[in-house]
Design an enzyme around this catalytic site. Structure first.
Site, PDB file in Angstrom:
ATOM      1  N   LYS A  65      16.656  23.783  94.916  1.00  0.00           N
ATOM      2  CA  LYS A  65      15.887  24.286  93.782  1.00  0.00           C
ATOM      3  C   LYS A  65      16.657  25.433  93.166  1.00  0.00           C
ATOM      4  O   LYS A  65      17.432  26.096  93.863  1.00  0.00           O
ATOM      5  CB  LYS A  65      14.516  24.799  94.258  1.00  0.00           C
ATOM      6  N   ASP A 105      11.813  21.745  85.772  1.00  0.00           N
ATOM      7  CA  ASP A 105      10.608  22.264  86.435  1.00  0.00           C
ATOM      8  C   ASP A 105       9.943  23.145  85.362  1.00  0.00           C
ATOM      9  O   ASP A 105      10.191  22.927  84.161  1.00  0.00           O
ATOM     10  CB  ASP A 105      10.966  23.055  87.718  1.00  0.00           C
TER      11      ASP A 105
HETATM   12  P1  NDP Z   1       5.861  23.126  82.200  1.00  0.00           P
HETATM   13  O1  NDP Z   1       6.713  24.306  81.935  1.00  0.00           O
HETATM   14  O2  NDP Z   1       6.010  21.917  81.355  1.00  0.00           O
HETATM   15  O3  NDP Z   1       4.317  23.550  82.150  1.00  0.00           O
HETATM   16  C1  NDP Z   1       3.833  24.530  82.973  1.00  0.00           C
HETATM   17  C2  NDP Z   1       2.347  24.740  82.680  1.00  0.00           C
HETATM   18  O4  NDP Z   1       1.786  25.568  83.679  1.00  0.00           O
HETATM   19  C3  NDP Z   1       2.114  25.453  81.354  1.00  0.00           C
HETATM   20  O5  NDP Z   1       0.897  25.040  80.804  1.00  0.00           O
HETATM   21  C4  NDP Z   1       2.064  26.909  81.790  1.00  0.00           C
HETATM   22  O6  NDP Z   1       1.360  27.759  80.930  1.00  0.00           O
HETATM   23  C5  NDP Z   1       1.346  26.794  83.107  1.00  0.00           C
HETATM   24  N1  NDP Z   1       1.726  27.928  83.955  1.00  0.00           N
HETATM   25  C6  NDP Z   1       2.980  28.250  84.366  1.00  0.00           C
HETATM   26  N2  NDP Z   1       2.961  29.371  85.096  1.00  0.00           N
HETATM   27  C7  NDP Z   1       1.675  29.759  85.124  1.00  0.00           C
HETATM   28  C8  NDP Z   1       1.008  30.836  85.736  1.00  0.00           C
HETATM   29  N3  NDP Z   1       1.688  31.767  86.438  1.00  0.00           N
HETATM   30  N4  NDP Z   1      -0.351  30.905  85.597  1.00  0.00           N
HETATM   31  C9  NDP Z   1      -1.028  29.992  84.886  1.00  0.00           C
HETATM   32  N5  NDP Z   1      -0.446  28.930  84.273  1.00  0.00           N
HETATM   33  C10 NDP Z   1       0.881  28.819  84.408  1.00  0.00           C
HETATM   34  O7  NDP Z   1       6.079  22.777  83.754  1.00  0.00           O
HETATM   35  P2  NDP Z   1       5.773  21.424  84.537  1.00  0.00           P
HETATM   36  O8  NDP Z   1       4.584  20.748  83.956  1.00  0.00           O
HETATM   37  O9  NDP Z   1       7.033  20.683  84.656  1.00  0.00           O
HETATM   38  O10 NDP Z   1       5.436  21.989  85.996  1.00  0.00           O
HETATM   39  C11 NDP Z   1       4.103  22.293  86.411  1.00  0.00           C
HETATM   40  C12 NDP Z   1       4.023  22.295  87.924  1.00  0.00           C
HETATM   41  O11 NDP Z   1       4.414  21.022  88.425  1.00  0.00           O
HETATM   42  C13 NDP Z   1       4.939  23.296  88.627  1.00  0.00           C
HETATM   43  O12 NDP Z   1       4.301  23.744  89.805  1.00  0.00           O
HETATM   44  C14 NDP Z   1       6.144  22.446  89.019  1.00  0.00           C
HETATM   45  O13 NDP Z   1       6.845  22.994  90.108  1.00  0.00           O
HETATM   46  C15 NDP Z   1       5.449  21.151  89.389  1.00  0.00           C
HETATM   47  N6  NDP Z   1       6.273  19.950  89.367  1.00  0.00           N
HETATM   48  C16 NDP Z   1       6.970  19.572  88.262  1.00  0.00           C
HETATM   49  C17 NDP Z   1       7.704  18.406  88.267  1.00  0.00           C
HETATM   50  C18 NDP Z   1       8.425  17.922  87.061  1.00  0.00           C
HETATM   51  O14 NDP Z   1       8.997  16.841  87.137  1.00  0.00           O
HETATM   52  N7  NDP Z   1       8.438  18.635  85.959  1.00  0.00           N
HETATM   53  C19 NDP Z   1       7.786  17.564  89.471  1.00  0.00           C
HETATM   54  C20 NDP Z   1       6.949  18.005  90.553  1.00  0.00           C
HETATM   55  C21 NDP Z   1       6.242  19.167  90.488  1.00  0.00           C
HETATM   56  P3  NDP Z   1       2.143  28.899  80.095  1.00  0.00           P
HETATM   57  O15 NDP Z   1       2.689  28.177  78.895  1.00  0.00           O
HETATM   58  O16 NDP Z   1       1.115  29.914  79.752  1.00  0.00           O
HETATM   59  O17 NDP Z   1       3.226  29.450  80.989  1.00  0.00           O
HETATM   60  O1  2IT Z   2       9.288  19.919  92.057  1.00  0.00           O
HETATM   61  C1  2IT Z   2       9.877  18.858  91.757  1.00  0.00           C
HETATM   62  O2  2IT Z   2       9.854  17.877  92.482  1.00  0.00           O
HETATM   63  C2  2IT Z   2      10.595  18.820  90.480  1.00  0.00           C
HETATM   64  N1  2IT Z   2      10.557  19.785  89.716  1.00  0.00           N
HETATM   65  C3  2IT Z   2      11.405  17.617  90.112  1.00  0.00           C
HETATM   66  C4  2IT Z   2      12.764  17.664  90.759  1.00  0.00           C
HETATM   67  C5  2IT Z   2      13.716  16.595  90.335  1.00  0.00           C
HETATM   68  O3  2IT Z   2      14.859  16.668  90.803  1.00  0.00           O
HETATM   69  O4  2IT Z   2      13.367  15.697  89.551  1.00  0.00           O
END
Ligand code: NDP
Ligand code: 2IT
Length: 451
Positions: free
Chosen positions: A130, A170
């Site tokens: 990561k 992420d």
């Molecule tokens: P994005 O940046 O697309 O979206 C993040 C969302 O979460 C936004 O709405 C953001 O709001 C909100 N957010 C972030 N930090 C905070 C906080 N401290 N408190 C409240 N809301 C918050 O990210 P993703 O959708 O890609 O990721 C979301 C989650 O999913 C994370 O935990 C990530 O690790 C996990 N994840 C992502 C994967 C991927 O493929 N993208 C795969 C597996 C897990 P704001 O705009 O206000 O910051």
């Molecule tokens: O938390 C996760 O699994 C991710 N942000 C996706 C990682 C990846 O390599 O696609």
């Protein structure tokens, strides 16, 4: 847990905490895993003797670097960049990059630690890593984001490669950022490789990668419900966040006949009692991905919806909750409220969104509770499929990728049931995911000698 296992956990955690006393998110992630694995390793001394769990809690390598860049006013800005290369036991390091002001070593180490087990659960040959930066993309222009990404990749490029380490997105890293980073990487390496995933469809990306995490988390909820002969259709679903994972969780839940009534960001949440249908989701996609706006703007467009400033959505009654924003966004009180309001299924799209106390409430009330490392593995699984397609220099169809993703999520569910079923029939998905993910990595480490 018996006495020997309990002592093992206590000593183990004392050492982890003594080494890095301030890394509380890392301690939290490690404790959860070690608590569920302790009875297993006590019964299987081969893992104990080789100190596999101890080795897994120590990153193979950490890279930390300066990221200088110029803002639009011509001023110098400095951020800190990181890559945690946690484990290469079963494949190249693999995991996302997070750009958020809160990023620090503790957060990235917890994410990398979880990633190792998650990637193992997918059955694909991927190690865990990561990275990211404390760069805050909010309010930055496209040009500023590009200059930052180029500077970040100028250093990161020395440490990654298609057979070494393959980053992806992420929080704060989506298609735009991957594009800017890939452009710079290609320039520096003079090679068109699959070193980043989440690339655009026309230049090496996989169909369905943007959708994969949200779809996968929904498929996992579907699998849990199917064990009691129920389905998502007709159920009310509360989702947090409004980014990549949340957006496509809304899409899949809606396609399957469920009704999503909330979305959020760090400022508050919206409640739409009529449900966020396809047309409304279309608006959210444009609001978040093109205009980079805030979720509160939803209520100006759709009058039946309400905005709640500085609140999280967990007080809204639902049968299914999908936390898809960030770590520790569901605490003990939230969990009690969810249970009291009739929620029965929690499928985590985010990484470690529930506090240990919240998990205790869910499991104590025998909810279907799926931790992120199982329920959100569809994202990295599809990244693995992107790597395969890149290596073969071909692209599968959307339907082919979806069929593989669906199969992988069903497989992870089966693994959790295999290792997590307790004597009363309740499936402890935390235990199942931790043991299931651990075994392959641990056995690879045993086979590869003391490394
Ligand atoms: P994005 O940046 O697309 O979206 C993040 C969302 O979460 C936004 O709405 C953001 O709001 C909100 N957010 C972030 N930090 C905070 C906080 N401290 N408190 C409240 N809301 C918050 O990210 P993703 O959708 O890609 O990721 C979301 C989650 O999913 C994370 O935990 C990530 O690790 C996990 N994840 C992502 C994967 C991927 O493929 N993208 C795969 C597996 C897990 P704001 O705009 O206000 O910051
Ligand atoms: O938390 C996760 O699994 C991710 N942000 C996706 C990682 C990846 O390599 O696609």
């Amino acid at each position: 847990m018996d006495k020997i296992a309990a002592e093992f956990v206590q000593n183990f955690m004392a050492n982890v905490i003594a080494k890095d006393p301030l890394e509380k998110e890392f301690h939290q992630a490690v404790r959860e895993v070690v608590e569920s694995l302790a009875p297993f390793v006590v019964q299987n001394p081969v893992y104990m003797k080789a100190r596999i769990l101890e080795r897994m809690a120590e990153p193979e390598r950490i890279v930390m670097f300066r990221v200088p860049w110029l803002n639009d006013r011509g001023e110098v800005e400095i951020n800190r960049g990181y890559r945690i290369q946690m484990s290469s036991a079963i494949g190249p390091y693999k995991g996302g990059l997070r750009f958020h002001a809160s990023v620090n070593l503790s957060i990235l180490k917890f994410l990398a630690y979880e990633q190792v087990l998650k990637n193992s659960l997918t059955t694909l040959p991927m190690g865990g890593g990561k990275g990211g930066s404390d760069f805050n993309p909010k309010g930055k222009s496209d040009n500023e984001v590009m200059r930052f990404c180029q500077s970040f990749m100028t250093e990161l490029s020395r440490h990654i490669g298609p057979d070494t380490d393959v980053p992806a997105g992420d929080i704060g890293v989506g298609g735009r950022e991957i594009g800017f980073m890939y452009g710079q990487l290609k320039r520096l390496s003079n090679a068109f490789t699959g070193t980043l995933t989440g690339k655009g469809l026309g230049w090496g990306g996989s169909p369905l990668r943007p959708e994969a995490t949200g779809y996968g988390t929904t498929y996992f909820a579907q699998e849990m419900l199917s064990t009691i002969g129920e389905e998502i259709a007709g159920k009310t679903v509360v989702i947090s966040g409004s980014g990549n994972v949340s957006q496509y969780a809304v899409e899949k839940v809606t396609q399957l006949g469920g009704k999503v009534v909330t979305l959020s960001d760090s400022n508050g949440f919206i409640y739409d009692p009529e449900g966020i249908n396809e047309e409304k989701l279309e608006y959210v996609l444009e609001l978040k991905n093109v205009w980079r706006g805030r979720i509160r703007e939803y209520v100006n467009e759709f009058k039946g919806a309400k905005y709640f400033e500085n609140q999280r959505p967990w007080s809204v009654p639902c049968q299914i909750a999908m936390p898809c924003a960030t770590q520790n966004e569901v605490d003990e009180e939230d969990a009690k409220t969810l249970v009291a309001n009739g929620c029965r299924v929690i499928s985590e799209g985010a990484n470690m969104p529930s506090t240990p106390e919240a998990i205790h409430v869910f499991q104590g009330n025998k909810l279907f509770y799926a931790p992120g490392k199982a329920a959100n593995a569809g994202g990295v699984a599809t990244s693995g499929l992107e790597m395969s397609q890149n290596s073969m220099r071909l692209t599968w169809t959307r339907d082919e990728v979806d069929a593989r993703l669906h199969r992988i999520m069903k497989g992870i569910h089966e693994t959790c049931v295999q290792y997590g079923k307790e004597s009363d029939g309740y499936v402890n998905y935390v235990k199942g995911a931790n043991i299931g993910g651990f075994l392959k990595v641990a056995n690879a480490m045993l086979a590869q000698g003391l490394v």
